[in-house]
Design a protein around this motif. Structure first.
Motif, short mmCIF file in Angstrom:
data_model
loop_
_atom_site.label_atom_id
_atom_site.label_comp_id
_atom_site.label_asym_id
_atom_site.label_seq_id
_atom_site.Cartn_x
_atom_site.Cartn_y
_atom_site.Cartn_z
N GLU A 1 -18.99 -29.92 -32.25
CA GLU A 1 -19.78 -30.09 -31.34
C GLU A 1 -21.29 -30.79 -31.59
O GLU A 1 -21.81 -31.52 -31.04
CB GLU A 1 -20.11 -28.81 -30.31
CG GLU A 1 -20.99 -28.89 -29.17
CD GLU A 1 -21.11 -27.55 -28.42
OE1 GLU A 1 -21.92 -27.54 -27.75
OE2 GLU A 1 -20.04 -26.78 -28.64
N TYR A 2 -21.79 -30.34 -32.66
CA TYR A 2 -22.98 -30.78 -33.24
C TYR A 2 -22.96 -32.33 -33.61
O TYR A 2 -23.52 -33.08 -33.35
CB TYR A 2 -23.67 -30.03 -34.44
CG TYR A 2 -24.47 -28.74 -34.11
CD1 TYR A 2 -25.74 -28.90 -33.91
CD2 TYR A 2 -23.89 -27.65 -34.26
CE1 TYR A 2 -26.49 -27.78 -33.44
CE2 TYR A 2 -24.68 -26.38 -33.88
CZ TYR A 2 -26.09 -26.62 -33.43
OH TYR A 2 -26.66 -25.71 -33.17
N ALA A 3 -21.72 -32.46 -34.31
CA ALA A 3 -21.45 -34.10 -34.59
C ALA A 3 -21.34 -34.82 -33.28
O ALA A 3 -21.81 -36.11 -33.34
CB ALA A 3 -20.02 -34.05 -35.66
N THR A 4 -20.56 -34.33 -32.31
CA THR A 4 -20.36 -35.20 -31.07
C THR A 4 -21.81 -35.56 -30.48
O THR A 4 -21.94 -36.80 -30.13
CB THR A 4 -19.66 -34.49 -30.15
OG1 THR A 4 -18.31 -34.13 -30.80
CG2 THR A 4 -19.45 -34.96 -28.63
N VAL A 5 -23.09 -34.89 -30.59
CA VAL A 5 -24.16 -35.19 -30.15
C VAL A 5 -25.02 -35.94 -30.88
O VAL A 5 -26.17 -36.18 -30.78
CB VAL A 5 -24.92 -34.02 -29.36
CG1 VAL A 5 -24.11 -33.26 -28.29
CG2 VAL A 5 -25.36 -33.02 -30.56
N GLY A 6 -24.53 -36.14 -32.41
CA GLY A 6 -25.18 -37.08 -33.13
C GLY A 6 -25.78 -36.57 -34.32
O GLY A 6 -26.28 -37.38 -35.36
#
Length: 149
Positions: free
Chosen positions: A101-106
């Motif tokens: 989830e953190y990776a998905t937001v950048g």
């Protein structure tokens, strides 16, 4: 300036085979903190002029309750520690999902640790890294392509 902005995050991890086991460990860590130490550390942390520390104090409110501030994100570490005071807590799958989830937001860089250091590194390495590798979110050092088995 010709530079590319990248984002990273510093977190602790408490990951186990089951969510219940991970939250039991978080509770054990919290119970090991004497009330006097908690009060002393909170007073010291309130002296900080750091905006990040001010926000961390707001998240945990100096209280042992209500520390899950987002699903599987726990502010308990920040009760007695300056700086990085949040932990990803849950089953290996839950922790891997939150990292995704953190990776998905950048977020591209993750600085992760836990208490005790060696034991948490083991839990994370054995339980979470294989899941991140399967999602192409992590590649073992020295390997440039995913191994097919």
């Amino acid at each position: 300036q010709g530079r590319t902005v990248r984002f990273g995050i510093r977190l602790h991890t408490i990951t186990r085979d089951t969510a219940d086991a991970a939250w039991t460990e978080a509770a054990r860590l919290l119970e090991a903190i004497p009330d006097e130490l908690l009060a002393e550390q909170q007073a010291n942390l309130r002296k900080s002029e750091s905006e990040g520390q001010r926000r961390m104090l707001k998240l945990n409110a100096g209280d042992r309750t209500g520390l899950e501030i987002y699903p599987n994100l726990w502010a308990g570490v920040g009760l007695v520690r300056g700086g990085a005071g949040t932990a990803l807590v849950g089953s290996h799958r839950e922790v891997a999902a939150l990292i995704k989830e953190y990776a998905t937001v950048g977020f591209e860089e993750f600085v992760l640790s836990g208490y005790p250091c060696l034991e948490e590194a083991h839990w994370f390495g054995e339980g979470v890294l294989p899941l991140l590798e399967a999602e192409s979110l992590w590649t073992p050092p020295g390997r440039t392509t995913k191994c097919l088995t």
